[in-house]
Design an enzyme around this catalytic site. Structure first.
Site, PDB file in Angstrom:
ATOM      1  N   GLY A 121      -8.948  -6.097   6.656  1.00 59.65           N
ATOM      2  CA  GLY A 121      -9.016  -6.838   7.827  1.00 59.65           C
ATOM      3  C   GLY A 121      -7.528  -6.914   8.135  1.00 59.65           C
ATOM      4  O   GLY A 121      -6.559  -6.662   6.986  1.00 59.65           O
ATOM      5  N   ASP A 166      -5.549  -5.564  -9.557  1.00 58.38           N
ATOM      6  CA  ASP A 166      -4.870  -4.994  -8.958  1.00 58.38           C
ATOM      7  C   ASP A 166      -3.431  -5.041  -8.681  1.00 58.38           C
ATOM      8  O   ASP A 166      -2.754  -5.975  -7.752  1.00 58.38           O
ATOM      9  CB  ASP A 166      -5.736  -5.264  -7.076  1.00 58.38           C
ATOM     10  CG  ASP A 166      -5.494  -3.519  -6.481  1.00 58.38           C
ATOM     11  OD1 ASP A 166      -4.981  -3.907  -5.622  1.00 58.38           O
ATOM     12  OD2 ASP A 166      -4.145  -2.641  -6.411  1.00 58.38           O
TER      13      ASP A 166
END
Ligand SMILES: *[C@@H]1O[C@H](CO)[C@@H](O)[C@H](O)[C@H]1NC(C)=O
Ligand SMILES: *[C@@H]1O[C@H](CO)[C@@H](O)[C@H](O)[C@H]1NC(C)=O
Ligand SMILES: *[C@@H]1O[C@H](CO)[C@@H](O)[C@H](O)[C@H]1NC(C)=O
Ligand SMILES: *[C@@H]1O[C@H](CO)[C@@H](O)[C@H](O)[C@H]1NC(C)=O
Ligand SMILES: *[C@@H]1O[C@H](CO)[C@@H](O)[C@H](O)[C@H]1NC(C)=O
Ligand SMILES: *[C@@H]1O[C@H](CO)[C@@H](O)[C@H](O)[C@H]1NC(C)=O
Ligand SMILES: *[C@@H]1O[C@H](CO)[C@@H](O)[C@H](O)[C@H]1NC(C)=O
Ligand SMILES: *[C@@H]1O[C@H](CO)[C@@H](O)[C@H](O)[C@H]1NC(C)=O
Ligand SMILES: *[C@@H]1O[C@H](CO)[C@@H](O)[C@H](O)[C@H]1NC(C)=O
Ligand SMILES: *[C@@H]1O[C@H](CO)[C@@H](O)[C@H](O)[C@H]1NC(C)=O
Ligand SMILES: *[C@@H]1O[C@H](CO)[C@@H](O)[C@H](O)[C@H]1NC(C)=O
Ligand SMILES: *[C@@H]1O[C@H](CO)[C@@H](O)[C@H](O)[C@H]1NC(C)=O
Length: 846
Positions: free
Chosen positions: A547, A658
């Site tokens: 997104g 991450d």
């Protein structure tokens, strides 16, 4: 007419009530159904319900007309005065505007035919709904807020007013009993002129600050006895345009510049009308025109086009400079406009790394730069002149006549505190040049001496901080800082612990308890509210795998809204993730402010980080000056503390999974915060290893991902990679490099084995090179984090200790870094990952 116009016309008929305002008189003749005049003792309230001639345009702007002329032809553009609001239409100005009208004097809505404001009373202090405008005999026009606060008045007290009229050429006139002019808008121009209007000697056109901020900017055009001049406000004003008329005539009449069909004519002093002394040619008018001084300093001409049913910019009236770069505010204060590209950068001496200037707004380079340390006249001995070669300055009016050589020019500036910069311009002989001095520094322009046929350098005054103060003080500061940090962390831990316990209790009490009533949780927003905050998702900050992130504002607070596209999670899972993220708060972690889960919409609201993500600052893709060593150290420390909190200070251990520069965001002062906890999976302290599916981003993956046995130590490996990237100023996997150095970690192995670590240091920064000893120590820490065996890597708290100088790096490091990433890259099979390499569903703002 095109069908689109027809349908708009229909809309108009529905929108506009076909009765005339009871408060506005029809014209005296009574033949035309316009209402250009208004009688005394009338009050108009800024409210669409009581001002029937109100129209909202497709761009969100709106007009509420009070007096209106009907068009010259059957329908077309004509002048009106009343209230106007620009999108998002929350505040209004009392203004004169050109609107498209039909023969019934109804304002209509052709596509793109938005009202054009040519004058306004209160552009710097706009008014709200229900504000009032009174027309009185003694006070003229008086504009007040709904609460009675005076905003503007025509200041005609003393002269008795009989009525108000908008003339055919767009002049709003207050007239008296004898039909004389008590006040007229033509005497008080704002930023525009219409045909027939004159700018008289002493009058000014002042540009808006920007298209959205209508406060007066520093740019203005004015008429002096000998011509038309453009200045930037400062003391003394700085000249950027001059149309000087040389004439031997002298008289008492003031000079004026009149906008006529086809020209901007300059009449000097006593000359007759119709015989200008000089004129600037304009395109002949096919239809209604106006010219406007715009925020970039251009004077532009606009014309209504019947064919296109819209307003178009026809020409730059005054082609002042062939090059946009030469405009005084093109790059804001202290900004340098680079010729060719026309990009704005902040001044840096000889491309060195020490920066004395920072951008005012990282995302908008054209807003200019500000000195890191403000200039203080109390400490003139710490003034220093920063040398910027091959730049010129627009203002040539402040030349110090008796100074011809470079050193005298610089000395003259250092001796006078109000001098903020000098520009020195010369040909072949630099003892015979021109010294320009300024008290305020606007945009500089980079030049190529061969093409402009002169040399020019600028010397910008900067304030040096009293040299890196005495070491004992620094030590005290460090100790104090560390203590404070420890206390703050302790308090946070206690708060979080209490909170987590409370939350558990709640969950035990009622497992189905509605999420948004939990105390201390992120706020739940409606989708409508977020659409409004982000101006219908108009300002995109970036895009991740799932997104896009948009900029927005709640009240005064800037926010980043991530709109998840194609979110596969159900509401319950989403709320659970939000709850997890929302409960984690730390100074080095990006704060989740709120969220939205409505129908299929899933949005997350984060605090806004003005300087964006770290990759923009270390890879040199965004023209940012290299970060200095000190800033890099601080960023590293911030990342370490954020991770340390996740790994060791939360009640439940959280692995980020991450860590990469794209997930490290920077605030105004380069404080770093970790974003993107979407990949996080909670790891219980009693379970040392948790098997999950492979996630993360190639380039930052620890070797144990291959075995699927992962712990929070994978973050430490990724942290090591990020550390190396910060030190080397490049991406870990950079295919633009020669083949043998594509992979930073392989290169590191080779350099470490050959004892050539110094080669790894970012060569774009002299500051880094000059701190090479400390940088190499930092590299050792990175190598410790990159150990193959996850058990040999330090914990995050050990990393923090090393950074604080309380511990040293392990001595016998294994340099044979096994690079899982080359294996994974070589496989080249994206299905290896369960998540796309870019981002997770709940990744933070980029
Ligand atoms: C305004 O004054 C004129 C002339 O006195 C008059 O004809 C007209 O009716 C007045 N209009 C209003 C709205 O009072
Ligand atoms: C404006 O006034 C009207 C009527 O008095 C009132 O209904 C409305 O709420 C007011 N609007 C605002 C924004 O105050
Ligand atoms: C007032 O002046 C306007 C134009 O200047 C003119 O059209 C109008 O007839 C005049 N009215 C009176 C009462 O003199
Ligand atoms: C300010 O500038 C915008 C765009 O340049 C223009 O539409 C508007 O009319 C100006 N506002 C005023 C009050 O002049
Ligand atoms: C508008 O610009 C002025 C400077 O010209 C500035 O002081 C003001 O803060 C700006 N307002 C907004 C809302 O940005
Ligand atoms: C002004 O006068 C001087 C001498 O009297 C003459 O040379 C010059 O041409 C005149 N300039 C103009 C524009 O008339
Ligand atoms: C401007 O002048 C041109 C030619 O001189 C003419 O055709 C045109 O109609 C004029 N425009 C207006 C708006 O008067
Ligand atoms: C005016 O119309 C003529 C002929 O239609 C056209 O060539 C010219 O470009 C137009 N002028 C402007 C300023 O649009
Ligand atoms: C920058 O360049 C100028 C002229 O080339 C030189 O005098 C000055 O010492 C240089 N400054 C630094 C910090 O290298
Ligand atoms: C310092 O500079 C300012 C602006 O250029 C000038 O007005 C002033 O006279 C100067 N002061 C001295 C002492 O030269
Ligand atoms: C700029 O200066 C250098 C010497 O400092 C000189 O050789 C060169 O010709 C100058 N360039 C121009 C365009 O005057
Ligand atoms: C440079 O200019 C100075 C001052 O005008 C003059 O004294 C000097 O001789 C010039 N040098 C050269 C090389 O032309």
């Amino acid at each position: 007419m095109r069908p689109a116009n027809l349908s708009c016309f229909d809309v108009t008929v529905a929108v506009v009530v076909a009765v005339l305002l009871t408060t506005a008189a029809p014209s005296v003749s009574g033949q035309r159904s316009d209402y250009p005049t208004a009688n005394l003792s009338t009050r108009w309230v800024n409210n669409a319900a009581v001002l029937p001639h109100s129209v909202t345009y497709s761009d969100g702007s709106a007009v509420r007309a009070i007096v209106l002329r009907s068009p010259k032809a059957f329908y077309g553009p004509s002048f009106a005065a009343g209230f106007f609001c620009a999108p998002p239409c929350q505040t209004f100005v009392f203004a004169i505007f050109i609107v498209y009208t039909n023969s019934g004097a109804r304002i209509t809505l052709p596509v793109n035919g938005m009202a054009q404001v040519i004058w306004s009373a209160n552009r710097a202090s706009p008014i709200g709904e229900n504000a009032t405008l009174d027309l009185t005999r003694d006070g003229g026009l008086v504009l007040r807020e709904a609460n009675g606060k005076l905003v503007w008045s025509s200041g005609t007290s003393g002269q008795s007013v009989a009525g108000m009229e908008i003339t055919e050429n767009g002049n709003l006139v207050l007239f008296d009993q004898r039909n004389g002019t008590a006040w007229q808008s033509f005497d008080h121009p704002t930023d525009a002129l219409v045909p027939g209007q004159s700018l008289q000697q002493g009058m000014r056109l002042t540009a808006n600050t920007s298209t959205t901020n209508w406060t007066e900017s520093k740019l203005y055009m004015t008429v002096l006895p000998d011509g038309l001049y453009g200045y930037v406000e400062s003391t003394p004003p700085q000249l950027y345009y001059k149309r000087q008329v040389r004439t031997n005539k002298s008289g008492k009449n003031p000079t004026r510049v009149t906008y006529m069909n086809g020209s901007l004519s300059i009449f000097v002093q006593s000359t007759q009308p119709g015989n200008p002394d000089d004129s600037i040619a304009l395109p002949k008018a096919n239809s209604t025109q106006y010219i406007r001084l715009e925020s970039d300093g251009h004077l532009r001409l606009y014309e209504w086009s019947d064919a296109g049913s819209k307003w178009t910019m026809v020409s730059d009236v005054i082609k002042i400079f062939p090059d946009d770069c030469a405009f005084p505010t093109v790059c804001g204060e202290y900004g340098i406009c680079t010729s060719g590209g026309g990009q704005c950068i902040c001044p840096v001496e000889n491309k060195s790394s020490s920066s004395y200037f920072h951008p005012v707004d990282e995302r908008k380079a054209n807003l200019g730069c500000a000195p890191v340390t403000p200039i203080s006249c109390q400490q003139m001995k710490n003034h220093h002149l920063l040398t910027i070669t091959d730049v010129s300055y627009f203002d040539e009016s402040q030349i110090i006549m008796n100074v011809k050589n470079r050193d005298d020019c610089k000395q003259a500036c250092l001796k006078n505190c109000s001098c903020r910069a000098v520009a020195f311009r010369y040909g072949q002989n630099d003892s015979d040049g021109q010294c320009q001095s300024v008290t305020e520094v606007f945009s500089l322009q980079s030049i190529q001496p061969e093409t402009v046929h002169y040399n020019s350098s600028a010397y910008l005054k900067v304030q040096l901080t009293p040299s890196a103060s005495d070491p004992t003080q620094n030590k005290m500061k460090t100790i104090l800082g560390a203590t404070l940090a420890a206390i703050a962390t302790l308090v946070l831990v206690v708060i979080v612990a209490i909170y987590v316990r409370r939350r558990r209790k709640y969950q035990e009490l009622d497992d189905e308890l509605d999420f948004d009533i939990l105390p201390g949780m992120p706020t739940r927003f409606s989708f409508e509210k977020l659409r409004e905050c982000t101006q219908d998702f108009s300002k995109k900050l970036g895009e991740g795998g799932f997104g896009s992130v948009f900029e927005g504002k709640i009240g005064e607070e800037r926010i980043a809204v991530k709109r998840l596209e194609g979110a596969r999670q159900g509401k319950k899972e989403f709320l659970a993730e939000v709850e997890t993220i929302g409960s984690i708060e730390h100074i080095n972690l990006v704060r989740l402010i709120g969220f939205c889960a409505e129908k299929s919409n899933r949005l997350l609201v984060y605090e806004y980080m003005p300087r964006g993500s770290l990759d923009r600052w270390i890879y040199y893709r965004h023209n940012n000056a290299p970060l200095d060593w000190c800033t890099r150290c601080k960023i590293i420390m911030d990342i370490a503390k954020g991770l340390c909190y996740l790994h060791e200070e939360c009640r439940r251990k959280i692995a980020h999974l991450d860590i990469k520069p794209q997930n490290i965001l920077l605030d105004e002062n380069f404080n770093a915060k970790l974003a993107d906890f979407g990949l996080s999976k909670l790891i219980d302290r009693d379970q040392s290893k948790v098997v999950t599916v492979m996630r993360g981003t190639p380039g930052y993956l620890a070797p144990e991902w291959l075995t699927s046995q992962i712990t929070e130590k994978v973050d430490i490996y990724s942290f090591g990679v990020v550390l190396m990237e910060i030190i080397s100023g490049r991406k870990n996997i950079d295919i633009s490099q020669p083949e043998e150095s594509v992979q930073l970690i392989n290169l590191l192995r080779e350099k470490a084995q050959n004892d050539q670590l110094i080669d790894m240091i970012d060569k774009n920064s002299n500051d880094m090179v000059s701190h090479h000893e400390e940088v190499i120590q930092m590299m050792k820490l990175a190598m410790w984090c990159l150990q193959n065996d996850c058990n040999r890597r330090p914990s995050m708290s050990m990393v923090v200790k090393v950074l604080e100088g309380a511990m040293s790096v392990e001595n016998c490091l294994d340099y044979s870094f096994f690079n899982a990433n080359s294996v994974i890259s070589a496989q080249g099979n994206p299905s290896t990952y369960s998540a796309p390499p870019q981002a997770s569903i709940l990744s933070g703002p980029r």
